[in-house]
Design a protein around this motif. Structure first.
Motif, PDB file in Angstrom:
ATOM      1  N   ALA A 106       0.833  -1.209   0.000  1.00  0.00           N
ATOM      2  CA  ALA A 106       0.000   0.000   0.000  1.00  0.00           C
ATOM      3  C   ALA A 106       0.860   1.249   0.000  1.00  0.00           C
ATOM      4  CB  ALA A 106      -0.931  -0.015   1.212  1.00  0.00           C
ATOM      5  N   ARG A 107       1.929   1.244   0.776  1.00  0.00           N
ATOM      6  CA  ARG A 107       2.823   2.403   0.819  1.00  0.00           C
ATOM      7  C   ARG A 107       3.536   2.607  -0.513  1.00  0.00           C
ATOM      8  NH1 ARG A 107       6.696   1.909   5.897  1.00  0.00           N
ATOM      9  NH2 ARG A 107       7.644   3.682   4.781  1.00  0.00           N
ATOM     10  N   ALA A 108       3.948   1.519  -1.133  1.00  0.00           N
ATOM     11  CA  ALA A 108       4.752   1.636  -2.354  1.00  0.00           C
ATOM     12  C   ALA A 108       3.916   1.962  -3.584  1.00  0.00           C
ATOM     13  CB  ALA A 108       5.520   0.334  -2.586  1.00  0.00           C
ATOM     14  N   PHE A 109       2.720   1.395  -3.685  1.00  0.00           N
ATOM     15  CA  PHE A 109       1.924   1.547  -4.901  1.00  0.00           C
ATOM     16  C   PHE A 109       0.916   2.681  -4.834  1.00  0.00           C
ATOM     17  CE2 PHE A 109       3.559  -2.681  -5.534  1.00  0.00           C
ATOM     18  CZ  PHE A 109       3.633  -2.832  -6.911  1.00  0.00           C
ATOM     19  N   HIS A 110       0.461   3.010  -3.650  1.00  0.00           N
ATOM     20  CA  HIS A 110      -0.673   3.930  -3.553  1.00  0.00           C
ATOM     21  C   HIS A 110      -0.347   5.240  -2.842  1.00  0.00           C
ATOM     22  CE1 HIS A 110      -2.867   0.567  -5.145  1.00  0.00           C
ATOM     23  NE2 HIS A 110      -2.575  -0.171  -4.094  1.00  0.00           N
ATOM     24  N   ALA A 111       0.925   5.492  -2.620  1.00  0.00           N
ATOM     25  CA  ALA A 111       1.315   6.741  -1.963  1.00  0.00           C
ATOM     26  C   ALA A 111       2.322   7.521  -2.808  1.00  0.00           C
ATOM     27  CB  ALA A 111       1.896   6.457  -0.577  1.00  0.00           C
ATOM     28  N   LEU A 112       2.342   7.246  -4.113  1.00  0.00           N
ATOM     29  CA  LEU A 112       3.284   7.933  -4.989  1.00  0.00           C
ATOM     30  C   LEU A 112       2.749   9.315  -5.356  1.00  0.00           C
ATOM     31  CD1 LEU A 112       4.231   5.024  -7.431  1.00  0.00           C
ATOM     32  CD2 LEU A 112       5.579   5.913  -5.521  1.00  0.00           C
ATOM     33  N   ASP A 122       0.726 -16.769  -7.736  1.00  0.00           N
ATOM     34  CA  ASP A 122      -0.337 -15.771  -7.839  1.00  0.00           C
ATOM     35  C   ASP A 122      -0.299 -14.788  -6.665  1.00  0.00           C
ATOM     36  OD1 ASP A 122      -2.423 -14.792  -9.397  1.00  0.00           O
ATOM     37  OD2 ASP A 122      -3.941 -15.762  -8.180  1.00  0.00           O
ATOM     38  N   HIS A 123       0.889 -14.308  -6.346  1.00  0.00           N
ATOM     39  CA  HIS A 123       1.034 -13.419  -5.186  1.00  0.00           C
ATOM     40  C   HIS A 123       0.432 -12.049  -5.494  1.00  0.00           C
ATOM     41  CE1 HIS A 123       2.974 -10.941  -2.082  1.00  0.00           C
ATOM     42  NE2 HIS A 123       3.047 -12.057  -1.390  1.00  0.00           N
ATOM     43  N   PRO A 124      -0.170 -11.383  -4.487  1.00  0.00           N
ATOM     44  CA  PRO A 124      -0.756 -10.055  -4.721  1.00  0.00           C
ATOM     45  C   PRO A 124       0.221  -9.042  -5.306  1.00  0.00           C
ATOM     46  CG  PRO A 124      -1.499 -10.909  -2.618  1.00  0.00           C
ATOM     47  CD  PRO A 124      -0.474 -11.877  -3.124  1.00  0.00           C
ATOM     48  N   LEU A 125       1.515  -9.176  -5.023  1.00  0.00           N
ATOM     49  CA  LEU A 125       2.478  -8.241  -5.593  1.00  0.00           C
ATOM     50  C   LEU A 125       2.489  -8.328  -7.114  1.00  0.00           C
ATOM     51  CD1 LEU A 125       4.647  -6.113  -4.935  1.00  0.00           C
ATOM     52  CD2 LEU A 125       6.334  -7.968  -5.002  1.00  0.00           C
ATOM     53  N   SER A 126       2.335  -9.543  -7.649  1.00  0.00           N
ATOM     54  CA  SER A 126       2.243  -9.701  -9.103  1.00  0.00           C
ATOM     55  C   SER A 126       1.039  -8.948  -9.651  1.00  0.00           C
ATOM     56  CB  SER A 126       2.115 -11.189  -9.472  1.00  0.00           C
ATOM     57  OG  SER A 126       3.275 -11.900  -9.121  1.00  0.00           O
ATOM     58  N   HIS A 127      -0.082  -8.999  -8.921  1.00  0.00           N
ATOM     59  CA  HIS A 127      -1.294  -8.305  -9.371  1.00  0.00           C
ATOM     60  C   HIS A 127      -1.106  -6.790  -9.334  1.00  0.00           C
ATOM     61  CE1 HIS A 127      -3.765 -11.924  -9.615  1.00  0.00           C
ATOM     62  NE2 HIS A 127      -3.244 -12.303  -8.453  1.00  0.00           N
ATOM     63  N   GLU A 128      -0.392  -6.296  -8.330  1.00  0.00           N
ATOM     64  CA  GLU A 128      -0.144  -4.858  -8.246  1.00  0.00           C
ATOM     65  C   GLU A 128       0.683  -4.386  -9.439  1.00  0.00           C
ATOM     66  OE1 GLU A 128      -1.360  -2.710  -6.236  1.00  0.00           O
ATOM     67  OE2 GLU A 128      -1.700  -3.560  -4.248  1.00  0.00           O
ATOM     68  N   PHE A 129       1.751  -5.103  -9.732  1.00  0.00           N
ATOM     69  CA  PHE A 129       2.578  -4.728 -10.879  1.00  0.00           C
ATOM     70  C   PHE A 129       1.794  -4.875 -12.184  1.00  0.00           C
ATOM     71  CE2 PHE A 129       6.441  -5.578  -8.172  1.00  0.00           C
ATOM     72  CZ  PHE A 129       6.938  -4.294  -8.265  1.00  0.00           C
ATOM     73  N   THR A 130       1.013  -5.942 -12.288  1.00  0.00           N
ATOM     74  CA  THR A 130       0.222  -6.163 -13.498  1.00  0.00           C
ATOM     75  C   THR A 130      -0.783  -5.040 -13.709  1.00  0.00           C
ATOM     76  OG1 THR A 130       0.472  -8.569 -13.349  1.00  0.00           O
ATOM     77  CG2 THR A 130      -1.383  -7.739 -14.644  1.00  0.00           C
TER      78      THR A 130
END
Length: 210
Positions: free
Chosen positions: A81-87, A134-142
């Motif tokens: 959440a910090r890395a993807f949604h706080a930019l 199928d880790h959530p991190l893959s979904h975030e990057f995708t």
């Protein structure tokens, strides 16, 4: 009518207060678990230990986190959440490479600021969770890659690129953790990963503009 509105307002306030207290207790349980994982190790920590440290009933721990590995899921989710949604908006206005690099730099900063914690929990996550399935991190990057699909080469599948970046991230982080000084600069290595993947998957800057 006025009385009913007042009653509704009071009910809403009480519900908000209960939700806030529940969230605070959940955070206290989570913080206690992370502290114990760092101090004595994930495997050695029991749910009873966590309940004692958080000063709550054992059943309360299970109400918030049904299994011990759920703490690892929560820990990972908070970092994402910090890395993807706080930019900052300026990053989203840049290129795909800029956005992915900024995400990686933030992930590196989070790990760098808490290397002992990262070592304890990533080491546990490698064993307790299937980081490659199928880790959530893959979904975030995708999600980022799909949003910027126009910057990818024709035929490149965003989910494959997302999985590749996430897998590379975990491999690099696993090599970086441990006692003593870090073996390499995490920011630099994660930046190299983004460049390596996008050199194969992304259009050249000139092609992306046409």
């Amino acid at each position: 009518m006025t009385a009913n509105r007042a009653d509704l307002g009071e009910d809403s306030s009480r519900e908000t207060a209960r939700a806030r207290r529940r969230g605070q207790r959940r955070d206290r349980v989570f913080d206690a678990a992370v502290e114990l994982f760092v101090e004595q190790g994930y495997e050695a920590t029991t749910m009873d230990d966590i309940a004692s440290r958080a000063d709550v009933a054992r059943t309360s721990v299970f109400n918030y986190f049904a299994r011990k590995s759920a703490f690892l899921d929560e820990w990972s989710a908070r970092r994402r959440a910090r890395a993807f949604h706080a930019l900052p908006p300026t990053v989203a206005a840049g290129s795909l490479r800029d956005e992915l690099s900024a995400i990686m730099q933030e992930l590196a900063a989070i790990s760098g600021a808490s290397r002992r914690e990262t070592t304890a929990l990533i080491g546990a996550a490698v064993v307790a969770l299937d980081l490659l399935d199928d880790h959530p991190l893959s979904h975030e990057f995708t999600s980022v890659l799909r949003r910027r699909r126009a910057e990818l080469r024709p035929g490149v599948e965003p989910s494959l690129v997302g999985m590749t970046i996430a897998t590379g991230y975990f491999a690099i982080l696993r090599a970086w953790i441990g006692p003593g000084r870090p073996p390499f600069d995490l920011r630099e290595r994660l930046g190299d990963l983004v460049d390596l993947v996008l050199d194969g998957a992304a259009l050249s800057p000139s092609s992306a503009r046409t």
